[in-house]
Design a protein around this motif. Structure first.
Motif, PDB file in Angstrom:
ATOM      1  N   ASP A 178      11.101  47.101  62.713  1.00 54.30           N
ATOM      2  CA  ASP A 178       9.957  47.202  61.803  1.00 54.30           C
ATOM      3  C   ASP A 178      10.458  46.754  60.420  1.00 54.30           C
ATOM      4  O   ASP A 178      11.531  46.167  60.329  1.00 54.30           O
ATOM      5  N   THR A 179       9.698  46.984  59.390  1.00 53.56           N
ATOM      6  CA  THR A 179      10.176  46.570  58.068  1.00 53.56           C
ATOM      7  C   THR A 179      11.443  47.359  57.717  1.00 53.56           C
ATOM      8  O   THR A 179      11.448  48.590  57.780  1.00 53.56           O
ATOM      9  N   VAL A 180      12.491  46.641  57.407  1.00 54.08           N
ATOM     10  CA  VAL A 180      13.790  47.265  57.136  1.00 54.08           C
ATOM     11  C   VAL A 180      14.189  47.013  55.686  1.00 54.08           C
ATOM     12  O   VAL A 180      14.214  45.857  55.237  1.00 54.08           O
ATOM     13  N   ARG A 181      14.470  48.075  54.996  1.00 59.77           N
ATOM     14  CA  ARG A 181      15.015  47.983  53.644  1.00 59.77           C
ATOM     15  C   ARG A 181      16.476  48.410  53.710  1.00 59.77           C
ATOM     16  O   ARG A 181      16.782  49.469  54.265  1.00 59.77           O
ATOM     17  N   ALA A 182      17.325  47.561  53.162  1.00 56.76           N
ATOM     18  CA  ALA A 182      18.760  47.817  53.322  1.00 56.76           C
ATOM     19  C   ALA A 182      19.524  47.323  52.098  1.00 56.76           C
ATOM     20  O   ALA A 182      18.996  46.581  51.269  1.00 56.76           O
ATOM     21  N   ILE A 183      20.754  47.773  52.016  1.00 57.09           N
ATOM     22  CA  ILE A 183      21.709  47.210  51.062  1.00 57.09           C
ATOM     23  C   ILE A 183      22.674  46.358  51.886  1.00 57.09           C
ATOM     24  O   ILE A 183      23.280  46.867  52.832  1.00 57.09           O
ATOM     25  N   SER A 184      22.781  45.093  51.573  1.00 55.43           N
ATOM     26  CA  SER A 184      23.782  44.279  52.263  1.00 55.43           C
ATOM     27  C   SER A 184      25.062  44.290  51.426  1.00 55.43           C
ATOM     28  O   SER A 184      25.013  44.296  50.190  1.00 55.43           O
ATOM     29  N   ILE A 185      26.170  44.322  52.125  1.00 58.07           N
ATOM     30  CA  ILE A 185      27.464  44.327  51.434  1.00 58.07           C
ATOM     31  C   ILE A 185      28.266  43.127  51.911  1.00 58.07           C
ATOM     32  O   ILE A 185      28.457  42.935  53.121  1.00 58.07           O
ATOM     33  N   ASP A 186      28.687  42.331  50.979  1.00 59.61           N
ATOM     34  CA  ASP A 186      29.419  41.099  51.281  1.00 59.61           C
ATOM     35  C   ASP A 186      30.804  41.460  51.828  1.00 59.61           C
ATOM     36  O   ASP A 186      31.665  41.966  51.105  1.00 59.61           O
ATOM     37  N   GLY A 187      31.000  41.191  53.107  1.00 58.27           N
ATOM     38  CA  GLY A 187      32.239  41.591  53.775  1.00 58.27           C
ATOM     39  C   GLY A 187      33.454  40.864  53.247  1.00 58.27           C
ATOM     40  O   GLY A 187      34.517  41.465  53.067  1.00 58.27           O
ATOM     41  N   ALA A 188      33.324  39.550  53.020  1.00 55.24           N
ATOM     42  CA  ALA A 188      34.475  38.777  52.524  1.00 55.24           C
ATOM     43  C   ALA A 188      34.882  39.280  51.142  1.00 55.24           C
ATOM     44  O   ALA A 188      36.078  39.439  50.843  1.00 55.24           O
ATOM     45  N   CYS A 189      33.880  39.554  50.319  1.00 53.62           N
ATOM     46  CA  CYS A 189      34.135  40.097  48.971  1.00 53.62           C
ATOM     47  C   CYS A 189      34.863  41.438  49.076  1.00 53.62           C
ATOM     48  O   CYS A 189      35.888  41.656  48.429  1.00 53.62           O
TER      49      CYS A 189
ATOM     50  N   VAL B 257      18.155  44.099  50.082  1.00 62.27           N
ATOM     51  CA  VAL B 257      17.496  43.155  50.990  1.00 62.27           C
ATOM     52  C   VAL B 257      16.364  43.840  51.746  1.00 62.27           C
ATOM     53  O   VAL B 257      16.380  45.057  51.953  1.00 62.27           O
ATOM     54  N   VAL B 258      15.390  43.028  52.164  1.00 59.59           N
ATOM     55  CA  VAL B 258      14.280  43.517  52.989  1.00 59.59           C
ATOM     56  C   VAL B 258      14.100  42.544  54.148  1.00 59.59           C
ATOM     57  O   VAL B 258      14.142  41.326  53.955  1.00 59.59           O
ATOM     58  N   PHE B 259      13.928  43.083  55.349  1.00 59.45           N
ATOM     59  CA  PHE B 259      13.681  42.250  56.527  1.00 59.45           C
ATOM     60  C   PHE B 259      12.314  42.604  57.096  1.00 59.45           C
ATOM     61  O   PHE B 259      12.008  43.789  57.286  1.00 59.45           O
ATOM     62  N   LYS B 260      11.531  41.577  57.380  1.00 60.57           N
ATOM     63  CA  LYS B 260      10.231  41.812  58.011  1.00 60.57           C
ATOM     64  C   LYS B 260      10.439  42.101  59.499  1.00 60.57           C
ATOM     65  O   LYS B 260      11.472  41.718  60.070  1.00 60.57           O
ATOM     66  N   PRO B 261       9.469  42.748  60.140  1.00 60.35           N
ATOM     67  CA  PRO B 261       9.612  43.027  61.577  1.00 60.35           C
ATOM     68  C   PRO B 261       9.894  41.752  62.370  1.00 60.35           C
ATOM     69  O   PRO B 261       9.217  40.745  62.180  1.00 60.35           O
ATOM     70  N   GLY B 262      10.899  41.802  63.213  1.00 57.84           N
ATOM     71  CA  GLY B 262      11.266  40.656  64.042  1.00 57.84           C
ATOM     72  C   GLY B 262      12.327  39.767  63.420  1.00 57.84           C
ATOM     73  O   GLY B 262      12.908  38.919  64.113  1.00 57.84           O
ATOM     74  N   ALA B 263      12.606  39.941  62.128  1.00 55.21           N
ATOM     75  CA  ALA B 263      13.618  39.093  61.472  1.00 55.21           C
ATOM     76  C   ALA B 263      15.020  39.518  61.908  1.00 55.21           C
ATOM     77  O   ALA B 263      15.280  40.689  62.150  1.00 55.21           O
ATOM     78  N   PHE B 264      15.899  38.541  61.999  1.00 51.75           N
ATOM     79  CA  PHE B 264      17.284  38.836  62.387  1.00 51.75           C
ATOM     80  C   PHE B 264      18.123  39.186  61.158  1.00 51.75           C
ATOM     81  O   PHE B 264      18.084  38.479  60.157  1.00 51.75           O
ATOM     82  N   LEU B 265      18.877  40.261  61.275  1.00 56.87           N
ATOM     83  CA  LEU B 265      19.876  40.566  60.251  1.00 56.87           C
ATOM     84  C   LEU B 265      21.085  39.666  60.473  1.00 56.87           C
ATOM     85  O   LEU B 265      21.721  39.199  59.526  1.00 56.87           O
ATOM     86  N   TYR B 266      21.424  39.482  61.757  1.00 59.92           N
ATOM     87  CA  TYR B 266      22.486  38.547  62.129  1.00 59.92           C
ATOM     88  C   TYR B 266      22.332  38.195  63.592  1.00 59.92           C
ATOM     89  O   TYR B 266      21.596  38.865  64.328  1.00 59.92           O
ATOM     90  N   ARG B 267      23.034  37.133  64.003  1.00 61.19           N
ATOM     91  CA  ARG B 267      22.920  36.685  65.385  1.00 61.19           C
ATOM     92  C   ARG B 267      24.299  36.488  65.987  1.00 61.19           C
ATOM     93  O   ARG B 267      25.246  36.071  65.308  1.00 61.19           O
ATOM     94  N   GLN B 268      24.364  36.750  67.270  1.00 63.50           N
ATOM     95  CA  GLN B 268      25.610  36.667  68.033  1.00 63.50           C
ATOM     96  C   GLN B 268      26.287  35.309  67.828  1.00 63.50           C
ATOM     97  O   GLN B 268      25.653  34.272  67.911  1.00 63.50           O
TER      98      GLN B 268
END
Lengths: 286, 157
Positions: free
Chosen positions: B102-113, B34-45
């Motif tokens: 800033d621009t974030v490059r990450a690996i997301s891992i499906d928690g439920a899986c 996954v890639v997130f642009k600056p200011g994008a939320f990875l998750y919200r409260q």
């Protein structure tokens, strides 16, 4: 390296108990509650000091306090002190304007080592007002930049509005030969810098622990976690330098007010190599 | 042209350093790039906590929503670190916001899986917990020390 030598009485000023008069030429408000005095002596003589030493500053009729020198020791005609208004004396000092005259005794204390750490990578770990006693050392190391390896500064503050010596930090960060990591405890959303503890900055600093000398100037409470983070990076206690402070009064180890176990901090400190003082850190009620 | 899966990217992240290749293969099955642009939320409260992230590049700010005021950034997470553990325990909801500084490059891992696989394979579950616990403990310790620092060092105001 055996640590630096104890100060010898022969190197002390001739009359340690008589303050010299200094005029405050400029007062600079740094961050809330912290101000810097730029001073010159009334007798015109320089005050020669080494990085890490302190003076006893005397506000006549109010009291005397130990304050580290925060200027550039290459110019001993200009005395610079950065002071946090915390007690009755320093709060009174905060009201002084340019032109006021104060008393100065010193310099006192063992300085930070410089020549002893030639050839090493240098890591500074500090926060809030702790940058003031380290500033002369940072300036001196940058004056002699070719004698050292990497230079990394890790500095932490409460927030984005109370970063001490922010202009200096920008200048140092702008150099191609110095890395500066600034962390804040909290920040407004959208802040692009690092938020968290200084220890987190230490963990990511690009250093080689085996060739690094670390200089820590934090409160006594926060020194231990800083040292723990340095140990994690492979920096051993004999390459970590810390400061300790107590109730310094006479400045020369006579009155005993600043005795800490077997040492007098005004004379044997305030700079210590950590392995020489670490046992005292775990002793309560000293 | 050889197309590689996410395996090498996951294996080289410090969080999974030294992990048994067979176990890693199971984890990779729950991963996405996954890639997130600056200011994008990875998750919200308050939202369901369904993932966690291995940060490969960039900086993520952990923010707390404050009613009537702008959010406050409490911590930043950088390359080589992980973010998100609310998927590990009920009620599986995020306790804060996480936003790309800033621009974030990450690996997301499906928690439920991954939870499902950890339930079936307790050795894998123990391995994952062993990797999360020191990080959680260190961040808790650092938070406590910051409270101590704020309590013992005058603000000057």
């Amino acid at each position: 390296m055996d640590g630096h030598a104890l100060s010898s009485p022969g190197s002390l000023p001739p009359d340690l108990m008589i303050p010299r008069l200094f005029r405050i030429n400029k007062v600079k408000k740094e961050v809330p509650g912290v101000f810097t005095w730029h001073m010159t002596s009334l007798d015109g003589a320089p005050l020669v000091y080494k990085p890490g030493q302190f003076n006893m500053l005397y506000l006549f009729g109010v009291g005397e306090v130990p304050i580290s020198i925060s200027g550039d020791c290459r110019d001993p005609t200009k005395l610079v002190h950065t002071i946090r208004a915390a007690g009755s004396v320093t709060k009174a000092m905060a009201k002084l304007q340019a032109g006021a005259v104060i008393g100065v005794r010193g310099p006192f204390g063992r300085p930070w080592p410089v020549e002893e750490v030639y050839g090493s990578d240098i890591l500074f770990v500090t926060g809030t007002i702790g940058l003031a006693p380290l500033r002369p050392l940072i300036l001196e190391i940058l004056h002699q930049r070719d004698k050292f390896g990497k230079v990394v500064i890790c500095y932490g503050s409460r927030g984005t509005g109370d970063i001490l010596f922010e202009e200096d930090l920008h200048t140092w960060r702008g150099r191609f030969d110095t890395n500066v990591h600034v962390t804040v405890h909290s920040a407004p959303a959208g802040y692009r810098g690092r938020v968290g503890s200084v220890a987190a900055a230490v963990r990511i600093a690009k250093i080689d622990g085996e060739s690094t000398q670390a200089f820590v100037c934090r409160s006594e409470t926060m020194t231990r976690p800083a040292v723990d983070a340095l140990h994690e990076r492979g920096i051993t206690s004999d390459r970590i330098w810390v400061t300790l402070e107590r109730n310094m009064k006479c400045g020369v180890g006579l009155c005993g007010h600043c005795q800490f176990g077997p040492t007098y901090m005004c004379k044997d400190g305030p700079v210590y190599r950590f392995d020489q003082i670490q046992d005292l850190f775990s002793v309560r009620e000293i | 042209m050889k197309i590689e899966g996410l395996g090498p990217l996951v294996a080289e992240h410090p969080f999974f350093a030294g992990m048994d290749p067979a176990a890693l293969e199971i984890v990779v099955g729950c991963c996405a790039n996954v890639v997130f642009k600056p200011g994008a939320f990875l998750y919200r409260q308050g939202e369901p906590a369904e993932k966690f992230y291995l940060i490969r590049d960039g900086m993520v700010a952990i923010e707390i929503y404050v009613p009537g005021r702008p959010p406050i950034a409490m911590e930043t997470i950088e390359s080589g670190e992980i973010i998100g553990w609310s998927w590990l325990m009920p009620p599986y909801k995020w306790g804060n916001d996480a936003r790309a500084a800033d621009t974030v490059r990450a690996i997301s891992i499906d928690g439920a899986c991954l939870r499902g696989k950890m339930e079936k394979d307790r050795v894998l579950g123990y391995e994952i917990y062993k990797r999360f616990m020191p990080i959680m403990a260190r961040r808790l310790s650092q938070s406590r020390l910051r409270i101590v620092e704020l309590a013992t060092e005058p603000s000057g105001e």
